[in-house]
Design a protein around this motif. Structure first.
Motif, short mmCIF file in Angstrom:
data_model
loop_
_atom_site.label_atom_id
_atom_site.label_comp_id
_atom_site.label_asym_id
_atom_site.label_seq_id
_atom_site.Cartn_x
_atom_site.Cartn_y
_atom_site.Cartn_z
N LEU A 64 1.17 -1.15 -0.02
CA LEU A 64 0.04 0.11 0.00
C LEU A 64 0.87 1.18 -0.06
CD1 LEU A 64 -2.68 -1.27 2.34
CD2 LEU A 64 -3.04 -0.95 0.00
N LEU A 65 1.90 1.07 0.99
CA LEU A 65 2.88 2.36 0.69
C LEU A 65 3.36 2.54 -0.50
CD1 LEU A 65 4.49 4.68 2.39
CD2 LEU A 65 5.86 2.89 3.16
N CYS A 66 4.04 1.58 -0.97
CA CYS A 66 4.27 1.61 -2.50
C CYS A 66 3.48 1.98 -3.47
CB CYS A 66 4.81 0.26 -3.13
SG CYS A 66 5.32 0.13 -4.62
N GLU A 67 2.04 1.75 -3.56
CA GLU A 67 1.27 2.27 -4.62
C GLU A 67 0.96 3.67 -4.18
OE1 GLU A 67 0.32 0.88 -7.34
OE2 GLU A 67 1.77 -0.73 -6.98
N LEU A 68 0.95 4.16 -3.00
CA LEU A 68 0.78 5.50 -2.66
C LEU A 68 1.60 6.43 -3.45
CD1 LEU A 68 0.05 5.79 1.30
CD2 LEU A 68 -1.66 6.42 -0.43
N VAL A 69 2.96 5.92 -3.62
CA VAL A 69 3.87 6.69 -4.42
C VAL A 69 3.60 6.32 -6.03
CG1 VAL A 69 6.28 7.01 -4.98
CG2 VAL A 69 5.29 7.06 -2.58
N ARG A 70 3.58 5.06 -6.15
CA ARG A 70 3.72 4.53 -7.64
C ARG A 70 2.46 5.15 -8.49
NH1 ARG A 70 4.70 -1.46 -9.97
NH2 ARG A 70 2.99 -2.00 -8.68
N SER A 71 1.30 4.91 -7.94
CA SER A 71 0.04 5.17 -8.35
C SER A 71 -0.75 6.45 -8.05
CB SER A 71 -0.90 4.09 -8.19
OG SER A 71 -0.33 2.77 -8.60
N TYR A 72 -0.37 6.95 -7.04
CA TYR A 72 -1.06 8.27 -6.60
C TYR A 72 -0.12 9.48 -6.25
CZ TYR A 72 -4.90 4.89 -5.91
OH TYR A 72 -5.80 3.92 -6.12
N ARG A 73 1.23 9.11 -6.45
CA ARG A 73 2.27 10.32 -6.60
C ARG A 73 2.12 11.14 -5.34
NH1 ARG A 73 2.52 7.32 -10.35
NH2 ARG A 73 2.33 8.02 -12.47
N GLN A 74 2.00 10.28 -4.02
CA GLN A 74 2.15 10.82 -2.74
C GLN A 74 3.49 11.42 -2.68
OE1 GLN A 74 0.01 11.05 -0.35
NE2 GLN A 74 1.40 11.90 1.18
N PRO A 75 3.69 12.52 -2.03
CA PRO A 75 5.18 13.30 -1.71
C PRO A 75 5.84 12.28 -0.76
CG PRO A 75 3.42 14.75 -1.71
CD PRO A 75 2.84 13.41 -1.82
N LEU A 76 7.20 12.33 -0.70
CA LEU A 76 7.84 11.78 0.37
C LEU A 76 8.27 12.85 1.43
CD1 LEU A 76 10.41 9.42 -1.45
CD2 LEU A 76 8.37 9.07 -0.58
N VAL A 77 8.14 12.65 2.65
CA VAL A 77 8.35 13.61 3.74
C VAL A 77 9.69 13.02 4.21
CG1 VAL A 77 7.68 14.48 5.85
CG2 VAL A 77 6.07 14.00 3.89
N VAL A 78 10.73 13.95 4.42
CA VAL A 78 11.96 13.76 5.12
C VAL A 78 11.95 14.59 6.30
CG1 VAL A 78 14.45 13.87 4.96
CG2 VAL A 78 13.13 13.17 2.91
N LEU A 79 12.08 13.88 7.56
CA LEU A 79 12.05 14.36 8.78
C LEU A 79 13.59 14.88 9.16
CD1 LEU A 79 10.03 11.86 10.45
CD2 LEU A 79 9.01 13.98 9.98
N PRO A 80 13.47 16.09 9.91
CA PRO A 80 14.88 16.47 10.30
C PRO A 80 15.82 15.35 11.32
CG PRO A 80 13.29 17.75 11.21
CD PRO A 80 12.54 16.68 10.36
N LYS A 81 16.81 15.17 11.47
CA LYS A 81 17.51 14.34 12.35
C LYS A 81 17.24 14.91 13.66
CE LYS A 81 21.26 12.96 9.52
NZ LYS A 81 20.85 13.10 8.31
#
Length: 170
Positions: A64-81
């Motif tokens: 499901l996480l994969c498909e959020l990006v692959r099919s729905y173009r969900q942005p990736l969020v990078v958290l600060p260290k």
């Protein structure tokens, strides 16, 4: 070793962790959101989309996480260290033509997509898109198992997964 994979999913399991690998179906711009910028990374048809579950978990959640990006173009969020939310991330995702697992990065804090947080047991594995296949360097058949699934929800239970087991000699 090369594993044929044009549209489905490749599940690579160790004893306690796994990677779920898929291929991008088309070219698109992937938004990567950091605390101070928005960057767009070009994703090309055939690039790898890899979900890492360093502590294991449900492969269907990874799909499901994969498909959020692959099919729905969900942005990736990078958290600060140092962000407290990193300790709650059970799965992380990277998108690139070649992805190298690493054990020295904190989950969810690394904006470079050619690396992914990994458990120690899968850290020797390197994954690369190669034609209609995924090339695996560092695959150890003694400690790792491969399954190749068609598109759609992943089967549950070991009996239903047996038919998807991939043996390198195939």
């Amino acid at each position: 070793m090369k594993v044929p994979l044009s549209s489905g999913y490749l599940l690579i399991r160790g004893d306690t962790s796994f990677f779920l690998v898929a291929r991008s179906k088309e070219t698109f711009a992937l938004p990567i959101e950091t605390s101070d910028a928005e960057v767009f990374q070009g994703v090309h048809r055939g690039d790898l989309i890899v979900v890492s579950a360093p502590e294991g978990g449900d492969p269907e959640q990874a799909r499901l996480l994969c498909e959020l990006v692959r099919s729905y173009r969900q942005p990736l969020v990078v958290l600060p260290k140092g962000h407290p939310g990193t300790s709650r991330l059970r799965m992380v995702l990277s998108v690139a033509p070649r992805i190298m697992p690493r054990t020295d990065i904190v989950r969810g804090t690394h904006p470079d997509q050619d690396v992914i947080c990994s458990s120690g047991e899968l850290s020797r594995l390197e994954m690369a898109a190669e034609g209609e296949s995924v090339s695996l360097s560092g695959f150890d058949p003694e400690t790792m198992t491969l399954w190749v699934f068609p598109l759609g929800p992943l089967p549950t239970g070991s009996a239903s997964m047996d038919e998807y087991l991939f043996s390198p000699g195939r």
